[in-house]
Write a protein that holds these residues in place. Sequence first.
Motif, PDB file in Angstrom:
ATOM      1  N   THR A  44      32.890  -4.363  12.670  1.00 11.51           N
ATOM      2  CA  THR A  44      31.615  -5.080  12.483  1.00 11.51           C
ATOM      3  C   THR A  44      30.881  -4.421  11.318  1.00 11.51           C
TER       4      THR A  44
ATOM      5  N   ARG B  26      28.495  -5.203   9.186  1.00  9.13           N
ATOM      6  CA  ARG B  26      27.037  -5.258   9.079  1.00  9.13           C
ATOM      7  C   ARG B  26      26.368  -4.303  10.075  1.00  9.13           C
TER       8      ARG B  26
ATOM      9  N   TRP C 257      24.136  -0.685   9.091  1.00 12.79           N
ATOM     10  CA  TRP C 257      22.783  -0.312   9.536  1.00 12.79           C
ATOM     11  C   TRP C 257      22.839   0.915  10.445  1.00 12.79           C
TER      12      TRP C 257
END
Length: 296
Positions: free
Chosen positions: A158, A160, A164
Amino acid sequence: GFTMFHGHGSLVRMAAWRATSGFPEVVAEDLAFSTRMREYGYYSVFEDQVCCGEGFPLDYRRFYRRQLKYVKGTAEHARLFLLPFLRSRRVSWIEKADRVLATAVMMSPIGLVLFLGALFVLDPAVRVEFASNPATSGFSALALISPILPLGLHRWRTPRAFAWHAVTAVAVSISMIVPSAFAASYGLCCRVQSFPVTGERKPVRVPGREFRTLTLAVAFAFAAVVLARTGLIGSVPVCVGMVFGCLVRVIGWESRLARTLATVPALIISGALLTMLIWATFGAGVLAQAPMFVAR
């Protein structure tokens, strides 16, 4: 390696408890109990069929206190219990190496802070020459992001969410460097230690704490500007991370200012790594062309 009893979710033989006199009255009582058990010839094993739950800090302030407790407890253990553990003939060399490596990792903020301080007091010409080397910035960046590298093994599917998570983890990790250095030094040098409680529901209000924390944030922001002007770009993320940590403890994680500031250390480190990559590629090309120049 060394199997540690983490203070919960375990069963202990009464014979081992009586032989070691139970938990020592230290900050990291579970770690001290684990090494003492090995000195008496007892072993710890993991039971894969048993699952136990564990709580995590609810906010940054609680995480901050728990991390300092870990560092201080490890330093106190190194001062009081590590040498007898290393001298014990009942402990294998791989267990000793594992424990020494874990202790060195927890004590590493002391070396990093001393290194940055030594750079700051160097002669300006030497400091600029050292800091302007892309390899210096690149290796400094790798050292700062090394604690979050295992994260990539679990979140790479994942991108993204991983990006973050990595950005915020870098900021949180860097914000703990200077406090951890002081906590480790305190644990190594002082006999009287405190045991901070991290699970309280309502944080204790200490008069003047928020003002002192904000003052510290301003001081580190000023230090970041000075270090940037003197060429020590690799030290700027540490100062920015400290500003981030101070602000989060005062205004909370939900603040837009704190979330924005959390991205700055990762951006600086990414730039340093990109610079090192470009420098390495360019340098390799020059070295590859060198024999051609000689032949001509």
